[in-house]
Scaffold this active site. Structure first.
Site, short mmCIF file in Angstrom:
data_model
loop_
_atom_site.label_atom_id
_atom_site.label_comp_id
_atom_site.label_asym_id
_atom_site.label_seq_id
_atom_site.Cartn_x
_atom_site.Cartn_y
_atom_site.Cartn_z
N ALA A 12 0.87 -1.19 0.00
CA ALA A 12 0.00 0.00 0.00
C ALA A 12 0.90 1.23 0.00
CB ALA A 12 -0.90 0.00 1.23
N VAL A 13 0.81 2.02 -1.06
CA VAL A 13 1.59 3.25 -1.16
C VAL A 13 0.59 4.41 -1.20
CG1 VAL A 13 3.42 4.45 -2.38
CG2 VAL A 13 3.30 1.96 -2.50
N THR A 45 3.40 10.23 1.60
CA THR A 45 4.63 9.77 0.98
C THR A 45 5.15 10.77 -0.05
OG1 THR A 45 3.64 7.58 1.10
CG2 THR A 45 5.69 7.76 -0.11
N HIS A 93 7.89 10.73 -1.56
CA HIS A 93 8.52 10.00 -2.67
C HIS A 93 7.62 8.88 -3.20
CE1 HIS A 93 9.56 7.86 0.96
NE2 HIS A 93 10.13 6.89 0.31
N ARG A 151 -10.50 0.08 0.10
CA ARG A 151 -10.20 -0.96 -0.90
C ARG A 151 -9.66 -2.23 -0.26
NH1 ARG A 151 -7.76 3.51 -5.09
NH2 ARG A 151 -9.59 4.81 -4.82
N1 INI Z 1 6.64 1.54 1.41
C1 INI Z 1 5.35 1.22 1.16
O1 INI Z 1 5.04 0.06 0.92
N2 INI Z 1 4.39 2.18 1.16
C2 INI Z 1 4.67 3.48 1.41
O2 INI Z 1 3.72 4.32 1.39
C3 INI Z 1 6.01 3.84 1.71
N3 INI Z 1 6.37 5.18 2.04
O3 INI Z 1 5.49 5.94 2.48
O4 INI Z 1 7.53 5.58 1.95
C4 INI Z 1 7.00 2.83 1.69
N4 INI Z 1 8.29 3.14 1.97
C5 INI Z 1 9.26 2.15 2.33
C6 INI Z 1 9.96 1.55 1.13
O5 INI Z 1 9.07 0.67 0.44
C7 INI Z 1 11.18 0.74 1.56
O6 INI Z 1 10.78 -0.26 2.45
C8 INI Z 1 12.25 1.61 2.24
O7 INI Z 1 12.58 2.70 1.42
C9 INI Z 1 13.53 0.76 2.48
O8 INI Z 1 14.09 0.32 1.26
#
Ligand code: INI
Length: 158
Positions: free
Chosen positions: A85-86, A91, A93, A132
């Site tokens: 879930a992003v 976020t 980035h 969702r």
């Molecule tokens: N990873 C997610 O699955 N969802 C997110 O919204 C998210 N945000 O917000 O940054 C996220 N970040 C972590 C990333 O996937 C890695 O685990 C981290 O950068 C280490 O490599």
């Protein structure tokens, strides 16, 4: 004419792996529950001792491609499901995470020939993600159905 399509029955001969991101696990745990419910109702053994289903956890959606690659290369699974879930609102980035994750997963699927269902929610808010993941409907259920279809389809092609 030959019509080629996947089936949702006879899932008992499929072995499935699910890779789940812990980030936003309020959402991803619900997706996982939806997935497992669907697989179970289609004849997959989802018990603790199951040899038909394995679940791997990764820190976030960025790590999904690497672990999916390792599982796909093992040759043990007919189909994989990736869950994440992003959430844009939380976020900065967002685009980096979602691009790397989606492109990586698609590349692994093509490279290994193992179908990988892209079950990463991309939403503007946590509320939308929760809707969702079960508050309205659980997309995890649909991801599992797509996995059954693709696992069966690829089996029939090989
Ligand atoms: N990873 C997610 O699955 N969802 C997110 O919204 C998210 N945000 O917000 O940054 C996220 N970040 C972590 C990333 O996937 C890695 O685990 C981290 O950068 C280490 O490599």
């Amino acid at each position: 004419m030959v019509s080629i399509e996947g089936r949702f029955t006879n899932a008992s001969n499929l072995k499935v792996a699910i890779v789940v991101a812990r980030f936003n696990d309020l959402v991803t745990n619900k997706l996982l529950s939806g997935c497992i419910d669907c697989l179970k109702r289609h004849g997959i053994d989802t018990s603790e001792t199951s040899s038909q289903l394995d679940v791997a956890w990764v820190p976030g959606s960025m790590e999904l491609p690497l672990v999916a690659q390792s599982l796909a290369r093992s040759g043990r699974y007919q189909v994989l499901i990736t869950l994440g879930a992003v959430i844009r609102g939380d976020t900065p980035h967002f685009d980096v995470v979602i691009n790397e994750s989606s492109k990586g997963i698609a590349a692994v699927s093509r490279e290994t020939g193992v179908p990988i269902i892209f079950g990463v929610l991309t939403t503007d808010t946590m509320q939308q993600a929760l809707e969702r993941a079960g508050v309205k409907s659980n997309l995890g259920w649909g991801f599992a159905l797509q996995a059954l279809e693709m696992g069966s389809l690829m089996k029939s092609l090989n």
